[in-house]
Scaffold this active site. Sequence first.
Site, PDB file in Angstrom:
ATOM      1  N   ASP A  30       0.845  -1.186   0.000  1.00 41.97           N
ATOM      2  CA  ASP A  30       0.000   0.000   0.000  1.00 41.97           C
ATOM      3  C   ASP A  30       0.885   1.242   0.000  1.00 41.97           C
ATOM      4  O   ASP A  30       1.885   1.320   0.720  1.00 41.97           O
ATOM      5  CB  ASP A  30      -0.924  -0.006   1.225  1.00 41.97           C
ATOM      6  CG  ASP A  30      -2.086   0.960   1.082  1.00 41.97           C
ATOM      7  OD1 ASP A  30      -3.235   0.498   0.985  1.00 41.97           O
ATOM      8  OD2 ASP A  30      -1.843   2.186   1.046  1.00 41.97           O
ATOM      9  N   ASN A  87     -12.895  -3.571   2.369  1.00 43.14           N
ATOM     10  CA  ASN A  87     -13.877  -2.489   2.458  1.00 43.14           C
ATOM     11  C   ASN A  87     -14.808  -2.576   1.254  1.00 43.14           C
ATOM     12  O   ASN A  87     -14.364  -2.834   0.132  1.00 43.14           O
ATOM     13  CB  ASN A  87     -13.165  -1.127   2.484  1.00 43.14           C
ATOM     14  CG  ASN A  87     -12.307  -0.950   3.724  1.00 43.14           C
ATOM     15  OD1 ASN A  87     -12.684  -1.379   4.812  1.00 43.14           O
ATOM     16  ND2 ASN A  87     -11.152  -0.332   3.570  1.00 43.14           N
ATOM     17  N   GLY A  93     -16.072   2.359   3.435  1.00 41.56           N
ATOM     18  CA  GLY A  93     -14.786   3.039   3.367  1.00 41.56           C
ATOM     19  C   GLY A  93     -13.961   2.677   2.148  1.00 41.56           C
ATOM     20  O   GLY A  93     -12.761   2.945   2.110  1.00 41.56           O
ATOM     21  N   GLN A  94     -14.589   2.071   1.129  1.00 39.22           N
ATOM     22  CA  GLN A  94     -13.843   1.699  -0.078  1.00 39.22           C
ATOM     23  C   GLN A  94     -13.570   2.938  -0.917  1.00 39.22           C
ATOM     24  O   GLN A  94     -14.499   3.690  -1.248  1.00 39.22           O
ATOM     25  CB  GLN A  94     -14.650   0.677  -0.896  1.00 39.22           C
ATOM     26  CG  GLN A  94     -13.885   0.148  -2.094  1.00 39.22           C
ATOM     27  CD  GLN A  94     -14.663  -0.928  -2.868  1.00 39.22           C
ATOM     28  OE1 GLN A  94     -15.804  -1.228  -2.537  1.00 39.22           O
ATOM     29  NE2 GLN A  94     -14.036  -1.490  -3.878  1.00 39.22           N
ATOM     30  N   HIS A 100      -9.986  -5.496  -3.461  1.00 42.92           N
ATOM     31  CA  HIS A 100      -8.658  -5.724  -2.885  1.00 42.92           C
ATOM     32  C   HIS A 100      -8.827  -6.129  -1.434  1.00 42.92           C
ATOM     33  O   HIS A 100      -9.703  -5.627  -0.731  1.00 42.92           O
ATOM     34  CB  HIS A 100      -7.763  -4.484  -2.998  1.00 42.92           C
ATOM     35  CG  HIS A 100      -8.404  -3.215  -2.525  1.00 42.92           C
ATOM     36  ND1 HIS A 100      -9.341  -2.538  -3.277  1.00 42.92           N
ATOM     37  CD2 HIS A 100      -8.271  -2.524  -1.383  1.00 42.92           C
ATOM     38  CE1 HIS A 100      -9.750  -1.470  -2.621  1.00 42.92           C
ATOM     39  NE2 HIS A 100      -9.132  -1.436  -1.454  1.00 42.92           N
ATOM     40  N   LEU A 101      -7.973  -7.034  -1.005  1.00 41.24           N
ATOM     41  CA  LEU A 101      -7.957  -7.496   0.375  1.00 41.24           C
ATOM     42  C   LEU A 101      -6.731  -6.888   1.050  1.00 41.24           C
ATOM     43  O   LEU A 101      -5.600  -7.101   0.606  1.00 41.24           O
ATOM     44  CB  LEU A 101      -7.884  -9.027   0.399  1.00 41.24           C
ATOM     45  CG  LEU A 101      -8.002  -9.700   1.766  1.00 41.24           C
ATOM     46  CD1 LEU A 101      -9.374  -9.433   2.391  1.00 41.24           C
ATOM     47  CD2 LEU A 101      -7.767 -11.204   1.625  1.00 41.24           C
ATOM     48  N   HIS A 102      -6.986  -6.089   2.099  1.00 38.04           N
ATOM     49  CA  HIS A 102      -5.874  -5.511   2.859  1.00 38.04           C
ATOM     50  C   HIS A 102      -5.283  -6.576   3.784  1.00 38.04           C
ATOM     51  O   HIS A 102      -6.030  -7.276   4.477  1.00 38.04           O
ATOM     52  CB  HIS A 102      -6.365  -4.366   3.752  1.00 38.04           C
ATOM     53  CG  HIS A 102      -6.900  -3.173   3.032  1.00 38.04           C
ATOM     54  ND1 HIS A 102      -6.197  -1.989   2.911  1.00 38.04           N
ATOM     55  CD2 HIS A 102      -8.095  -2.952   2.428  1.00 38.04           C
ATOM     56  CE1 HIS A 102      -6.940  -1.101   2.258  1.00 38.04           C
ATOM     57  NE2 HIS A 102      -8.097  -1.662   1.956  1.00 38.04           N
TER      58      HIS A 102
HETATM   59  P1  AMP Z   1      -9.805   1.112   0.189  1.00 38.90           P
HETATM   60  O1  AMP Z   1     -10.002   2.386   0.958  1.00 38.90           O
HETATM   61  O2  AMP Z   1     -10.198  -0.114   0.939  1.00 38.90           O
HETATM   62  O3  AMP Z   1     -10.460   1.209  -1.172  1.00 38.90           O
HETATM   63  O4  AMP Z   1      -8.240   0.972  -0.017  1.00 38.90           O
HETATM   64  C1  AMP Z   1      -7.548   1.560  -1.083  1.00 38.90           C
HETATM   65  C2  AMP Z   1      -6.096   1.531  -0.703  1.00 38.90           C
HETATM   66  O5  AMP Z   1      -5.333   1.759  -1.867  1.00 38.90           O
HETATM   67  C3  AMP Z   1      -5.691   2.599   0.307  1.00 38.90           C
HETATM   68  O6  AMP Z   1      -5.157   1.973   1.470  1.00 38.90           O
HETATM   69  C4  AMP Z   1      -4.666   3.423  -0.443  1.00 38.90           C
HETATM   70  O7  AMP Z   1      -3.609   3.866   0.393  1.00 38.90           O
HETATM   71  C5  AMP Z   1      -4.174   2.448  -1.490  1.00 38.90           C
HETATM   72  N1  AMP Z   1      -3.620   3.043  -2.682  1.00 38.90           N
HETATM   73  C6  AMP Z   1      -4.065   4.116  -3.360  1.00 38.90           C
HETATM   74  N2  AMP Z   1      -3.301   4.350  -4.432  1.00 38.90           N
HETATM   75  C7  AMP Z   1      -2.335   3.394  -4.437  1.00 38.90           C
HETATM   76  C8  AMP Z   1      -1.233   3.097  -5.287  1.00 38.90           C
HETATM   77  N3  AMP Z   1      -0.959   3.839  -6.374  1.00 38.90           N
HETATM   78  N4  AMP Z   1      -0.434   2.043  -4.972  1.00 38.90           N
HETATM   79  C9  AMP Z   1      -0.682   1.300  -3.876  1.00 38.90           C
HETATM   80  N5  AMP Z   1      -1.726   1.517  -3.032  1.00 38.90           N
HETATM   81  C10 AMP Z   1      -2.530   2.559  -3.303  1.00 38.90           C
END
Ligand code: AMP
Length: 114
Positions: A30, A87, A93-94, A100-102
């Site tokens: 991330d 999310n 909060g997406q 994507h899976l954090h």
């Molecule tokens: P979500 O809020 O669950 O949709 O998570 C999206 C995630 O993508 C966030 O934790 C961001 O920090 C991450 N993110 C955004 N842009 C990038 C990028 N270019 N490379 C890697 N992670 C990213």
Amino acid sequence: MTDCLFCRIVAGEIPATVVIDEPELIAIRDVNPQAPTHVLVLPKEHIESAAELSAEHRDLWAAILAAAQHVAQADGIDRDGYRLVANIGRAGGQTVQHLHLHVLGGRQMTWPPG
Ligand code: AMP
Ligand code: ZN
């Protein structure tokens, strides 16, 4: 989808730190990590969120979970424990509309999340 950030990362148009690259998925660090380990596991196929998964995606979802386990093992957080988060939608909060899976770990995670 050319206007999707993660599709563009999958296509190699935007750089990312890739930790796993398999035929169906990638795992990337991330860009704004919320823990010492913060990796996103995402399918190469554009799927909007986990809410769009159905029986046809059973193997893909299993592969995403397996990749998350491998990330945890590779980063040495599997013994202490870690958190998996998906999310979904605005209230979930997406912010990136590509499933994507954090994988979060390397510190004590707290509950409830924000
Ligand atoms: P979500 O809020 O669950 O949709 O998570 C999206 C995630 O993508 C966030 O934790 C961001 O920090 C991450 N993110 C955004 N842009 C990038 C990028 N270019 N490379 C890697 N992670 C990213
Ligand atoms: Zn996409």
